[in-house]
Scaffold this motif. Structure first.
Motif, PDB file in Angstrom:
ATOM      1  N   PRO A  56       0.811  -1.235   0.000  1.00 36.53           N
ATOM      2  CA  PRO A  56       0.000   0.000   0.000  1.00 36.53           C
ATOM      3  C   PRO A  56       0.840   1.279   0.000  1.00 36.53           C
ATOM      4  N   VAL A  57       2.141   1.164   0.200  1.00 39.46           N
ATOM      5  CA  VAL A  57       2.945   2.358   0.472  1.00 39.46           C
ATOM      6  C   VAL A  57       2.866   3.428  -0.618  1.00 39.46           C
ATOM      7  N   PRO A  58       3.172   3.111  -1.886  1.00 35.55           N
ATOM      8  CA  PRO A  58       3.153   4.196  -2.879  1.00 35.55           C
ATOM      9  C   PRO A  58       1.767   4.790  -3.068  1.00 35.55           C
ATOM     10  N   TYR A  59       0.732   3.968  -2.916  1.00 31.91           N
ATOM     11  CA  TYR A  59      -0.626   4.492  -3.073  1.00 31.91           C
ATOM     12  C   TYR A  59      -0.961   5.466  -1.967  1.00 31.91           C
ATOM     13  N   LEU A  60      -0.487   5.150  -0.756  1.00 31.62           N
ATOM     14  CA  LEU A  60      -0.754   6.050   0.359  1.00 31.62           C
ATOM     15  C   LEU A  60      -0.027   7.371   0.151  1.00 31.62           C
ATOM     16  N   ALA A  61       1.207   7.300  -0.332  1.00 25.59           N
ATOM     17  CA  ALA A  61       1.959   8.521  -0.584  1.00 25.59           C
ATOM     18  C   ALA A  61       1.223   9.360  -1.620  1.00 25.59           C
ATOM     19  N   PHE A  62       0.723   8.690  -2.665  1.00 26.36           N
ATOM     20  CA  PHE A  62       0.004   9.406  -3.696  1.00 26.36           C
ATOM     21  C   PHE A  62      -1.278  10.010  -3.139  1.00 26.36           C
ATOM     22  N   ALA A  63      -1.944   9.260  -2.280  1.00 25.39           N
ATOM     23  CA  ALA A  63      -3.165   9.764  -1.648  1.00 25.39           C
ATOM     24  C   ALA A  63      -2.853  11.011  -0.841  1.00 25.39           C
ATOM     25  N   GLY A  64      -1.706  10.999  -0.155  1.00 26.67           N
ATOM     26  CA  GLY A  64      -1.315  12.174   0.623  1.00 26.67           C
ATOM     27  C   GLY A  64      -1.116  13.366  -0.282  1.00 26.67           C
ATOM     28  N   PHE A  65      -0.411  13.135  -1.392  1.00 25.66           N
ATOM     29  CA  PHE A  65      -0.196  14.207  -2.351  1.00 25.66           C
ATOM     30  C   PHE A  65      -1.520  14.739  -2.868  1.00 25.66           C
ATOM     31  N   LEU A  66      -2.418  13.813  -3.214  1.00 33.50           N
ATOM     32  CA  LEU A  66      -3.706  14.194  -3.775  1.00 33.50           C
ATOM     33  C   LEU A  66      -4.508  15.020  -2.780  1.00 33.50           C
ATOM     34  N   THR A  67      -4.508  14.594  -1.541  1.00 33.37           N
ATOM     35  CA  THR A  67      -5.257  15.320  -0.517  1.00 33.37           C
ATOM     36  C   THR A  67      -4.726  16.743  -0.401  1.00 33.37           C
ATOM     37  N   ALA A  68      -3.394  16.855  -0.331  1.00 30.95           N
ATOM     38  CA  ALA A  68      -2.807  18.184  -0.215  1.00 30.95           C
ATOM     39  C   ALA A  68      -3.166  19.031  -1.410  1.00 30.95           C
ATOM     40  N   TRP A  69      -3.113  18.419  -2.584  1.00 32.13           N
ATOM     41  CA  TRP A  69      -3.396  19.165  -3.809  1.00 32.13           C
ATOM     42  C   TRP A  69      -4.844  19.654  -3.832  1.00 32.13           C
ATOM     43  N   LEU A  70      -5.729  18.745  -3.438  1.00 33.89           N
ATOM     44  CA  LEU A  70      -7.141  19.109  -3.403  1.00 33.89           C
ATOM     45  C   LEU A  70      -7.391  20.265  -2.450  1.00 33.89           C
ATOM     46  N   LEU A  71      -6.841  20.141  -1.235  1.00 33.59           N
ATOM     47  CA  LEU A  71      -7.191  21.090  -0.179  1.00 33.59           C
ATOM     48  C   LEU A  71      -6.463  22.414  -0.320  1.00 33.59           C
ATOM     49  N   TYR A  72      -5.313  22.421  -0.968  1.00 28.54           N
ATOM     50  CA  TYR A  72      -4.555  23.666  -0.993  1.00 28.54           C
ATOM     51  C   TYR A  72      -4.479  24.311  -2.366  1.00 28.54           C
ATOM     52  N   ILE A  73      -4.709  23.545  -3.428  1.00 24.54           N
ATOM     53  CA  ILE A  73      -4.616  24.123  -4.758  1.00 24.54           C
ATOM     54  C   ILE A  73      -5.980  24.099  -5.449  1.00 24.54           C
ATOM     55  N   LYS A  74      -6.529  22.929  -5.537  1.00 26.88           N
ATOM     56  CA  LYS A  74      -7.743  22.764  -6.335  1.00 26.88           C
ATOM     57  C   LYS A  74      -8.971  23.352  -5.643  1.00 26.88           C
ATOM     58  N   ARG A  75      -9.221  22.925  -4.457  1.00 28.78           N
ATOM     59  CA  ARG A  75     -10.435  23.331  -3.761  1.00 28.78           C
ATOM     60  C   ARG A  75     -10.126  23.833  -2.354  1.00 28.78           C
ATOM     61  N   PRO A  76      -9.457  24.980  -2.251  1.00 36.07           N
ATOM     62  CA  PRO A  76      -9.130  25.477  -0.904  1.00 36.07           C
ATOM     63  C   PRO A  76     -10.396  25.697  -0.069  1.00 36.07           C
ATOM     64  N   GLU A  77     -11.512  25.979  -0.761  1.00 37.04           N
ATOM     65  CA  GLU A  77     -12.733  26.262   0.005  1.00 37.04           C
ATOM     66  C   GLU A  77     -13.256  25.031   0.740  1.00 37.04           C
ATOM     67  N   TRP A  78     -12.766  23.836   0.371  1.00 37.87           N
ATOM     68  CA  TRP A  78     -13.211  22.629   1.083  1.00 37.87           C
ATOM     69  C   TRP A  78     -12.570  22.527   2.462  1.00 37.87           C
ATOM     70  N   ARG A  79     -11.468  23.231   2.626  1.00 42.81           N
ATOM     71  CA  ARG A  79     -10.674  23.012   3.844  1.00 42.81           C
ATOM     72  C   ARG A  79     -11.470  23.166   5.138  1.00 42.81           C
ATOM     73  N   PRO A  80     -12.215  24.290   5.302  1.00 41.82           N
ATOM     74  CA  PRO A  80     -12.940  24.431   6.569  1.00 41.82           C
ATOM     75  C   PRO A  80     -13.878  23.268   6.823  1.00 41.82           C
ATOM     76  N   ARG A  81     -14.497  22.760   5.725  1.00 38.60           N
ATOM     77  CA  ARG A  81     -15.467  21.680   5.915  1.00 38.60           C
ATOM     78  C   ARG A  81     -14.774  20.383   6.347  1.00 38.60           C
ATOM     79  N   VAL A  82     -13.565  20.181   5.828  1.00 40.82           N
ATOM     80  CA  VAL A  82     -12.842  18.975   6.225  1.00 40.82           C
ATOM     81  C   VAL A  82     -12.340  19.096   7.655  1.00 40.82           C
ATOM     82  N   VAL A  83     -11.872  20.306   7.980  1.00 39.02           N
ATOM     83  CA  VAL A  83     -11.238  20.490   9.286  1.00 39.02           C
ATOM     84  C   VAL A  83     -12.271  20.508  10.410  1.00 39.02           C
TER      85      VAL A  83
END
Lengths: 661, 512
Positions: free
Chosen positions: A538-565
């Motif tokens: 699972p290791v590389p997939y988890l790393a990719f998931a981490g990247f994806l999450t960061a990308w989503l929350l900080y680049i793509k959809r910053p407005e989602w952040r409050p809802r996630v947090v």
């Protein structure tokens, strides 16, 4: 290989940085700024070249491990206190890593500390640190190791508080000092247990003595029998926990970021904090004998790796994010040691030294560009202003998260695989913590990268106008560190971890044949095969998931952040308070200690010690002295009389004895 | 008794020294006033050659000559080199002091050379006669040296006391020697040792031994035969005090090793309780009295008595390790004492003697390097690790514990703790007290003509830090200050790397 030459080279490697430090420290006002950096870079540079020569001689030149005692400092009973060098492959790798990173940091410092009034002092300290760290890794006995251990701690203390007029810096260095005291006490006790049981501090003799009598016990409390090796190893590991910042003695490392950034890179990421890992690997013949101690090591490492990474998610100071990432990676190394995969732990230390130094220095470059602003909320979009810094930081980040092919991938994959292949409940527990840690690592790393280099520019207008790439003394070390961060894994993974690199000359000893690394080696078909194999976990997939999450929350959809947090608010609070360790130590340990001290001052010090013992005995001695001095009247006949009385006394005593006998 | 021609070549260091003394004596007649330094440099050169000769011609040789009166062995060679070098060190401090006070006469150096000759003879003494001759040669030179500043009442008084008490001690020693001669029917130490080793040693030997011990203890300055020490240390010109406290102490240990180990070693069992009494009294009395002193020279005198207690304790152990510890201790003490009195010399100028402890107030602010040297010397005398004084005390205590003298070792440690007080007080004064500029006219002159030595002992008000301080201006030139710094550094360096010296002391005494 000519052994005489090797000996001479060892002296030079150790002494050049020391001499340079003394010149820069004592002669600072005379040689000036340029003189100070020239002399220290010259000294450390030569030491680097020689260290690489030693590495070459050890690995390719076929030189036998060298174990020489240079000087016997003192002999107490049967115990000799000696200064000596043990150079085998483990030492050679450490020497090369330490000197190389130190050299890069020296060069980088020219740019970073450019306007600082303490310029010469700083160079003197870092050269002194290089000396102490080399003494630590080159020691052939525990006492010298302990001295060097304290010396690197001292320099660390001095450098955390380098800007000694800042209150936060003084708090941080005192904290580092006190927390390390706890660990060092453990180390000292561990050394004492070994010295008293086996009567030697020399590694080779100690290992031989332990191998002969591994089952000794001792009584600590009451009649319960404790395994001596376990007690010694756990105590020594407490020392390692202090120096290598493992839970729960980790609290000093994030605060140590109060020091100048080059220091964070050199001492608090690449070298000093890895001393604990080095020590456990060096003492592998002891740790191998104690399953209990190894389990402790494993669990502490795994807990550190996961839970410290989590804190990194909520930090906004760029250096603190990297600091928590250091804590987490140290946890990985320690966890590897805990399953006897010393080679994997040391290998992760080795690759981590390069990419973590790179990350810190790149963070420092950002900090310089923003005129010593460290808050990531005031950054953003820097990629176009600082292209070299951005590229190198990206490389460091990819290495850190374990992007396939980068150096960090191999070392971290080896650690996780070694733990995963190990049997036992604790190993399984640790394995899942480490695997989840991969996701966390990728998340905080890319969060940092996106907040700093992408997105909207949040700095103020004034700062933006002055933005430009850092000078070459800063970027060249970055580029030089980026190269090994990418390539070193591809080049060295096979021989160093899978092969017998550390085993062939006895640097590291592993007793069991059925351990994680052995399984790993059995299935190893080459670098590409190893990369392919990683995708079955699972290791590389988890790393990719981490990247994806960061990308989503900080680049793509910053407005989602409050809802996630929002639903995670309690967790966030817990992380922002760093699980309450600081509160516990500052209020509980330090505050409790002060309250106890106040009580003791009143009762113990003022009444009993001062009142009765000190002043009482001083009064008594004062009276006695006043009486005795009356004998010295100044009259010659009194003096003669005293002498005659003396003669009579001796004769009488003698006559009485003889007559009675 | 047949007469054999002695092997003169064996006694080369002494013969060279004697011949050189005659040359220096004549040269000194022809140098005048400002060129007096010639004598000084000649003296130092002579002593260095003596040390070199002792090492080159006597090291590794074990022989006797002059019908057994003269012994050459590694101990003798090592002692001679040490003595000569310590004298070189001591004399190096003298010149600027004497020059500044118009006292630079050739006599000082000649007397010092004669004293050195006496000490060398003690080091090689193979019979009672040689030892006594060497001792008298040393003592007479020292009496004259103490009285060397003729116009000083203090010095004259000190010399008088020293001479009378010295004569008394000398008489007691000679009395003891005559008894030993009566008991063993020989002057040779080797023969005496045989007599002492017999099943029932003659009672006379035992009596003689106790008397001889008094003579040795007097030279060493061990209580209760110490009464001369404070007055002489304080009254003599500081360079002379420095001289007395260095090499002659080593000579006293040499005298003990020859007389009571080579000669009467087999009777150690009887000797030990006496030595223990001397050690205990010296340790307690020296340290306790030193606490009350306001005069640094006098304080160092009492501290010297306490150090003598340690040396006697090491000798009381009676083992080779103990003897080696005593030798190491006395050499260490010589180096420390030279530094301490050297510091007084450096800080004194023609008008003022820097001998009140109060004079050292705020020394650190005015002369941080000199204060650093003071720090090293005081912590070394206290016996703090990292300095030579620590190893000296450590070896003594180790020897004492190994010889089952545990109670005495505990006492010695307690005494050392008491001693720490007055050493550290000097540091407290130098580092933490503010220098006071005394009002005009209130400054008590401390010139050499004022006051009598012992009279202030009971009478002076004992304000712990003394009265008004003097602002010290170092009167000494740069080379002397450099010498002092080297002296201080030696205390530190030998404290970190002591093995060579320890091993040397042990090898010449057959220990380790």
């Amino acid at each position: 290989m000519d052994p005489v030459l090797v000996e001479w080279v060892l002296y030079a490697i150790v002494l050049l940085p020391l001499i340079a430090a003394l010149i820069a420290g004592i002669g600072g006002p005379w040689i000036g700024r340029v003189g100070a950096h020239r002399v220290t870079i010259g000294g450390v540079g030569l030491a680097t070249v020689l260290s690489f020569w030693v590495l070459y001689a050890q690995v390719w030149g076929g030189a036998a491990p060298l174990d020489i005692t240079v000087y016997t400092w003192a002999t107490v009973g049967n115990l000799s206190f000696e200064i000596g060098f043990l150079v085998d492959r483990l030492t050679a790798v450490m020497m090369a890593t330490v000197t190389f990173v130190a050299l890069m940091v020296h060069i980088y410092t020219i740019g970073y500390m450019h306007d600082d009034p303490g310029y010469q002092r700083f160079f003197s300290y870092i050269a002194l640190f290089t000396f102490a760290m080399l003494m630590l890794v080159m020691a052939n006995n525990l006492l010298q190791l302990f001295f060097a251990w304290e010396a690197v701690g001292l320099v660390s203390y001095l450098l955390i508080g380098f800007w000694y007029t800042r209150e936060s810096a003084i708090f941080a260095n005192l904290k580092a000092f006190l927390v390390n005291r706890v660990g060092d006490l453990g180390l000292l006790l561990g050394i004492a247990v070994l010295a008293s049981a086996f009567g030697t501090l020399h590694y080779g003799e100690l290992f031989a003595a332990v191998a002969e009598a591994p089952d000794q016990t001792l009584n600590l409390f009451g009649a319960a029998e404790w395994s001596l090796i376990t007690v010694a190893c756990v105590l020594i590991f407490i020392g390692c926990m202090g120096k290598s910042a493992q839970v729960p003695l980790h609290v000093w490392l994030p605060d140590s970021m109060e020091g100048p950034t080059p220091i964070s890179a050199l001492i608090h990421a690449a070298t000093m904090v890895t001393a604990g890992i080095f020590l456990v690997a060096r003492l592998s013949p002891l740790f191998e004998l104690s399953t209990v101690a190894l389990t402790v090591v494993l669990v502490v490492g795994a807990l550190t790796a996961f839970f410290m990474g989590l804190i990194g998610l909520v930090q906004n100071d760029i250096k603190r994010v990297v600091a928590y990432s250091t804590l987490s990676q140290l946890g990985y190394m320690v966890a590897a040691l805990g399953v006897s995969a010393y080679a994997a732990g040391v290998y992760h230390l080795f690759t981590h030294a390069f990419f973590k130094a790179l990350l810190f220095l790149a963070a420092g470059s950002v900090i310089i560009a923003l005129h010593h602003e460290q808050d990531m909320r005031k950054m953003g979009g820097l990629a176009k202003y600082l292209p070299i810094t951005y590229i190198t930081m990206l490389i460091g980040t990819l290495a850190l998260i374990g992007f396939p092919g980068f150096s960090g991938f191999f070392s971290k994959e080896a650690v996780i695989a070694a733990v995963g292949y190990s049997a036992g409940g604790w190993a399984t527990f640790a394995y899942w913590l480490l695997v989840l840690g991969v996701f966390v690592t990728a998340l905080y790393s890319f969060r940092l990268l996106f907040m700093v280099f992408h997105g909207e520019e949040r700095m103020d207008a004034h700062a933006r106008e002055h933005l430009h790439e850092s000078p070459r003394v800063v970027t060249i070390p970055l580029l030089l560190l980026a190269v090994p961060s990418v390539l070193i894994g591809l080049l060295t993974f096979g021989p160093m971890v899978i092969g017998d690199f550390f085993k062939v000359d006895g640097s590291i000893q592993v007793l069991a044949t059925e351990h994680g690394l052995a399984y790993l080696a059995a299935g190893y078909t080459g670098v590409l095969g190893f990369i392919g194999h990683a995708f079955a976990t699972p290791v590389p997939y988890l790393a990719f998931a981490g990247f994806l999450t960061a990308w989503l929350l900080y680049i793509k959809r910053p407005e989602w952040r409050p809802r996630v947090v929002a639903p995670l608010a309690p967790l966030q609070r817990l992380l922002e308070h760093k699980y309450g360790f600081d509160w516990l130590y500052v209020q509980g340990a330090a505050g409790g200690g002060r309250a106890l001290a106040r009580g003791l001052t009143l009762v113990g010090e003022r009444w009993i010690i001062d009142g009765a013992l000190v002043n009482g005995s001083a009064r008594l001695i004062g009276r006695a002295a006043a009486g005795v001095r009356q004998l010295q009247t100044g009259y010659l006949y009194h003096y003669a009389f005293i002498m005659v009385i003396g003669v009579l006394l001796l004769i009488t005593l003698f006559v009485v004895r003889t007559v009675l006998a | 008794m047949s007469f054999e021609t002695p092997d003169f070549s064996l006694a080369l260091p002494e013969i060279w020294l004697l011949g050189a003394i005659c040359v220096v004596l004549i040269v000194d007649l022809f140098v005048r006033g400002s060129r007096r330094s010639v004598t000084f440099f000649l003296t130092q050169a002579v002593l260095l050659v003596t040390a070199a000769l002792a090492i080159t011609t006597q090291w590794g040789v074990t022989e006797t000559t002059f019908s057994g009166h003269y012994v050459v062995d590694p101990l003798a060679a090592m002692l001679k080199a040490t003595l000569a070098l310590l004298v070189v060190l001591a004399l190096a401090y003298t010149r600027p002091y004497l020059e500044a006070r118009g006292l630079l006469q050739g006599e000082v150096y000649l007397l010092a050379l004669f004293a050195t000759l006496g000490m060398l003879i003690i080091a090689s003494g193979g019979s009672l006669l040689t030892l006594y001759l060497g001792l008298e040669m040393l003592s007479l030179s020292l009496y004259a040296l103490v009285a060397y500043h003729r116009d000083s009442r203090q010095a004259a008084e000190a010399a008088m006391k020293y001479f009378v008490l010295g004569a008394l001690a000398s008489g007691i020693l000679l009395y003891g020697m005559s008894m030993v001669y009566g008991g063993a029917a020989s002057l040779e130490l080797a023969v005496i040792a045989e007599a002492a080793a017999s099943e029932e040693p003659p009672l006379l030997l035992l009596f003689g031994m106790s008397f001889m011990l008094v003579g040795v203890a007097f030279k060493l300055g061990a209580a209760p035969f110490h009464a001369w020490v404070p007055d002489v240390y304080q009254g003599a010109p500081t360079p002379v005090t420095l001289f007395i406290s260095t090499a002659p102490k080593v000579a006293a240990v040499a005298l003990f090793l020859r007389l009571l180990v080579d000669g009467l070693g087999p009777l150690h069992e009887t000797l030990q309780p006496m030595l223990l009494i001397l050690a205990a009294v010296s340790l307690l009395l020296g340290n306790l009295t030193a606490i009350m002193q306001t005069n640094l020279k006098r304080m160092l005198a009492y501290s010297g008595i306490a150090h003598a207690g340690f040396i006697v304790l090491a000798l009381a152990a009676g083992t080779e390790a103990g003897h080696a510890a005593a030798l190491f201790y006395v050499i260490a003490y010589g180096i420390m004492a030279a530094g301490a009195f050297g510091l007084i010399i450096v800080l004194s100028s023609a008008g003022t003697e820097a001998e009140q402890i109060a004079d050292y107030r705020g020394l650190n602010e005015r002369h941080p390097i000199l204060a650093g040297v003071l720090l090293l010397l005081m912590i070394s005398m206290t016996g703090i690790p990292g300095t030579i004084g620590f190893y000296a005390k450590y070896l003594v205590l180790k020897a004492a514990v190994e010889a089952d003298l545990i109670a005495m070792a505990v006492l010695a440690v307690i005494a050392a703790v008491i001693g720490a007080f007055y050493y550290l007080r000097v540091l407290k004064v130098a580092y933490f007290d503010r220098p006071e500029v005394p009002p005009e006219g209130s400054q008590k002159p401390t010139g050499p003509n004022e006051g009598s030595v012992g009279e202030g002992e009971g009478a002076t008000p004992s304000r712990p830090d003394g009265a008004a301080g003097t602002v010290l201006v170092p009167g000494a030139s740069l080379p002397i200050r450099a010498l002092l710094v080297v002296n201080g550094a030696a205390v530190l360096v030998l404290g970190i790397f002591p093995e060579r010296l320890i091993a040397l002391c042990q090898s010449v005494l057959g220990a380790g």
